[in-house]
Write a protein that holds these residues in place. Sequence first.
Motif, mmCIF file in Angstrom:
data_model
loop_
_atom_site.group_PDB
_atom_site.id
_atom_site.type_symbol
_atom_site.label_atom_id
_atom_site.label_comp_id
_atom_site.label_asym_id
_atom_site.label_seq_id
_atom_site.Cartn_x
_atom_site.Cartn_y
_atom_site.Cartn_z
ATOM 1 N N MET A 81 0.875 -1.169 0.000
ATOM 2 C CA MET A 81 0.000 0.000 0.000
ATOM 3 C C MET A 81 0.909 1.215 0.000
ATOM 4 S SD MET A 81 -1.720 -0.265 3.758
ATOM 5 C CE MET A 81 -1.443 1.077 4.866
ATOM 6 N N ALA A 82 0.634 2.140 -0.930
ATOM 7 C CA ALA A 82 1.540 3.272 -1.131
ATOM 8 C C ALA A 82 0.766 4.582 -1.144
ATOM 9 C CB ALA A 82 2.299 3.096 -2.441
ATOM 10 N N LEU A 83 1.472 5.650 -0.805
ATOM 11 C CA LEU A 83 0.867 6.972 -0.720
ATOM 12 C C LEU A 83 1.853 8.027 -1.195
ATOM 13 C CD1 LEU A 83 -1.617 8.640 0.526
ATOM 14 C CD2 LEU A 83 -0.123 8.936 2.514
ATOM 15 N N ASP A 84 1.431 8.849 -2.160
ATOM 16 C CA ASP A 84 2.195 10.047 -2.505
ATOM 17 C C ASP A 84 2.055 11.033 -1.358
ATOM 18 O OD1 ASP A 84 3.075 9.166 -5.000
ATOM 19 O OD2 ASP A 84 1.358 10.027 -6.048
ATOM 20 N N LEU A 85 3.123 11.710 -1.003
ATOM 21 C CA LEU A 85 3.096 12.635 0.133
ATOM 22 C C LEU A 85 2.600 14.030 -0.226
ATOM 23 C CD1 LEU A 85 6.347 11.462 1.899
ATOM 24 C CD2 LEU A 85 3.976 11.063 2.621
ATOM 25 N N ALA A 86 2.470 14.308 -1.509
ATOM 26 C CA ALA A 86 1.929 15.591 -1.958
ATOM 27 C C ALA A 86 1.101 15.345 -3.213
ATOM 28 C CB ALA A 86 3.050 16.580 -2.250
ATOM 29 N N PRO A 87 0.050 16.138 -3.413
ATOM 30 C CA PRO A 87 -0.718 16.006 -4.650
ATOM 31 C C PRO A 87 0.202 16.178 -5.862
ATOM 32 C CG PRO A 87 -1.908 17.354 -3.062
ATOM 33 C CD PRO A 87 -0.528 17.126 -2.497
ATOM 34 N N GLY A 88 -0.004 15.364 -6.870
ATOM 35 C CA GLY A 88 0.815 15.428 -8.063
ATOM 36 C C GLY A 88 2.139 14.684 -7.950
ATOM 37 N N GLY A 89 2.400 14.060 -6.811
ATOM 38 C CA GLY A 89 3.618 13.272 -6.645
ATOM 39 C C GLY A 89 4.871 14.067 -6.372
ATOM 40 N N GLY A 90 4.730 15.341 -6.096
ATOM 41 C CA GLY A 90 5.904 16.174 -5.802
ATOM 42 C C GLY A 90 6.477 15.876 -4.429
ATOM 43 N N PRO A 91 7.658 16.437 -4.127
ATOM 44 C CA PRO A 91 8.303 16.172 -2.842
ATOM 45 C C PRO A 91 7.763 17.043 -1.712
ATOM 46 C CG PRO A 91 9.704 17.590 -4.149
ATOM 47 C CD PRO A 91 8.508 17.232 -5.016
ATOM 48 N N VAL A 92 7.997 16.563 -0.491
ATOM 49 C CA VAL A 92 7.794 17.367 0.717
ATOM 50 C C VAL A 92 9.116 17.370 1.483
ATOM 51 C CG1 VAL A 92 5.315 16.900 0.891
ATOM 52 C CG2 VAL A 92 6.928 15.447 2.142
ATOM 53 N N ASP A 93 9.319 18.409 2.260
ATOM 54 C CA ASP A 93 10.527 18.553 3.053
ATOM 55 C C ASP A 93 10.262 18.065 4.471
ATOM 56 O OD1 ASP A 93 12.747 19.304 4.503
ATOM 57 O OD2 ASP A 93 12.698 21.408 3.878
ATOM 58 N N ALA A 94 10.758 16.869 4.786
ATOM 59 C CA ALA A 94 10.598 16.296 6.124
ATOM 60 C C ALA A 94 11.905 16.377 6.908
ATOM 61 C CB ALA A 94 10.133 14.848 6.007
ATOM 62 N N SER A 95 12.789 17.300 6.514
ATOM 63 C CA SER A 95 14.094 17.412 7.178
ATOM 64 C C SER A 95 13.978 17.914 8.612
ATOM 65 C CB SER A 95 15.033 18.316 6.379
ATOM 66 O OG SER A 95 14.516 19.630 6.291
ATOM 67 N N GLY A 96 12.849 18.465 8.993
ATOM 68 C CA GLY A 96 12.630 18.901 10.372
ATOM 69 C C GLY A 96 12.220 17.765 11.297
ATOM 70 N N TRP A 97 12.102 16.577 10.766
ATOM 71 C CA TRP A 97 11.686 15.401 11.535
ATOM 72 C C TRP A 97 12.819 14.390 11.552
ATOM 73 C CZ3 TRP A 97 7.311 16.736 13.773
ATOM 74 C CH2 TRP A 97 6.496 17.678 13.135
ATOM 75 N N THR A 98 12.787 13.448 12.488
ATOM 76 C CA THR A 98 13.857 12.447 12.577
ATOM 77 C C THR A 98 13.442 11.079 12.055
ATOM 78 O OG1 THR A 98 13.268 11.809 14.843
ATOM 79 C CG2 THR A 98 14.899 13.596 14.557
ATOM 80 N N GLY A 99 12.147 10.891 11.792
ATOM 81 C CA GLY A 99 11.698 9.592 11.310
ATOM 82 C C GLY A 99 10.201 9.548 11.127
ATOM 83 N N ILE A 100 9.687 8.327 11.056
ATOM 84 C CA ILE A 100 8.266 8.087 10.836
ATOM 85 C C ILE A 100 7.745 7.178 11.939
ATOM 86 C CG2 ILE A 100 6.566 7.047 9.282
ATOM 87 C CD1 ILE A 100 8.266 7.998 6.951
ATOM 88 N N GLU A 101 6.575 7.522 12.438
ATOM 89 C CA GLU A 101 5.914 6.733 13.470
ATOM 90 C C GLU A 101 4.670 6.079 12.875
ATOM 91 O OE1 GLU A 101 5.467 8.174 17.744
ATOM 92 O OE2 GLU A 101 3.453 8.461 16.912
ATOM 93 N N LEU A 102 4.531 4.783 13.086
ATOM 94 C CA LEU A 102 3.386 4.014 12.585
ATOM 95 C C LEU A 102 2.608 3.443 13.754
ATOM 96 C CD1 LEU A 102 5.415 1.609 10.273
ATOM 97 C CD2 LEU A 102 4.176 3.578 9.482
ATOM 98 N N GLU A 103 1.300 3.399 13.629
ATOM 99 C CA GLU A 103 0.471 2.633 14.555
ATOM 100 C C GLU A 103 -0.060 1.457 13.755
ATOM 101 O OE1 GLU A 103 -2.316 5.088 16.744
ATOM 102 O OE2 GLU A 103 -0.857 6.728 16.734
ATOM 103 N N VAL A 104 0.423 0.252 14.095
ATOM 104 C CA VAL A 104 0.134 -0.925 13.288
ATOM 105 C C VAL A 104 -0.378 -2.094 14.125
ATOM 106 C CG1 VAL A 104 1.774 -0.358 11.453
ATOM 107 C CG2 VAL A 104 2.534 -1.726 13.381
ATOM 108 N N PHE A 105 -1.077 -2.964 13.434
ATOM 109 C CA PHE A 105 -1.569 -4.231 13.974
ATOM 110 C C PHE A 105 -1.380 -5.250 12.860
ATOM 111 C CE2 PHE A 105 -4.783 -7.478 14.423
ATOM 112 C CZ PHE A 105 -4.864 -7.701 15.780
ATOM 113 N N GLY A 106 -0.848 -6.403 13.184
ATOM 114 C CA GLY A 106 -0.615 -7.367 12.118
ATOM 115 C C GLY A 106 -0.670 -8.805 12.568
ATOM 116 N N ASN A 107 -0.016 -9.638 11.789
ATOM 117 C CA ASN A 107 -0.026 -11.068 12.022
ATOM 118 C C ASN A 107 1.343 -11.582 12.468
ATOM 119 O OD1 ASN A 107 1.204 -10.623 9.570
ATOM 120 N ND2 ASN A 107 0.029 -12.132 8.437
ATOM 121 N N ALA A 108 2.117 -10.721 13.120
ATOM 122 C CA ALA A 108 3.435 -11.055 13.666
ATOM 123 C C ALA A 108 4.417 -11.492 12.576
ATOM 124 C CB ALA A 108 3.324 -12.105 14.774
ATOM 125 N N GLU A 109 4.238 -10.970 11.374
ATOM 126 C CA GLU A 109 5.130 -11.254 10.248
ATOM 127 C C GLU A 109 5.987 -10.024 9.955
ATOM 128 O OE1 GLU A 109 5.581 -14.031 8.593
ATOM 129 O OE2 GLU A 109 3.861 -15.238 9.196
#
Length: 175
Positions: free
Chosen positions: A70-98
């Motif tokens: 499952m994929a997501l463009d971060l800006a309309p039109g597929g252009g870039p965003v500047d995430a240099s002010g952040w250190t990473g990505i946080e996910l809230e996930v639930f899965g099948n332990a894989e």
Amino acid sequence: MTAPRATALIDDLSRDDGRAATGTAWEVILDGVMGGVSTGRLSRETVQGRAALRLQGQVRMENNGGFVQMALDLAPGGGPVDASGWTGIELEVFGNAEPYALHLRTTAATRPWQSWRHGFTAPAEWQRLRLPFTGFVPHRIDVPLDPAQLRRIGLIAIGRAFQADISLGAIRFCR
């Protein structure tokens, strides 16, 4: 041209129109783009009491296959965003332990197989995972990850035959 600064929230599934907080829509991508035969679907549903995007599918290795994403463009039109002010990505996930991976693409990734990857195991209970940009490994690309030029994220089941079942409750940039 300078990319717009990224806000913390990427998606919390709160929009009524089904789009992410970025204004873009999630999509499912299967290995059929390369001749593979994996199957999968993406749905919005309630998983263990909370709203989620659920990716389910059968990852198969035949015909040079091996992924469901499952994929997501971060800006309309597929252009870039500047995430240099952040250190990473946080996910809230639930899965099948894989094992799964989060793939990032920037303006430097000009081929479909190029990305920066960070693996994780999707726990069998809702959990918040932090994936620092420094933990992403380049895949078939020889330049360092530049968070100031992020274009796309992908949550992916890849590399071995198995039944994928992972739910995403929220995703955001983090400090």
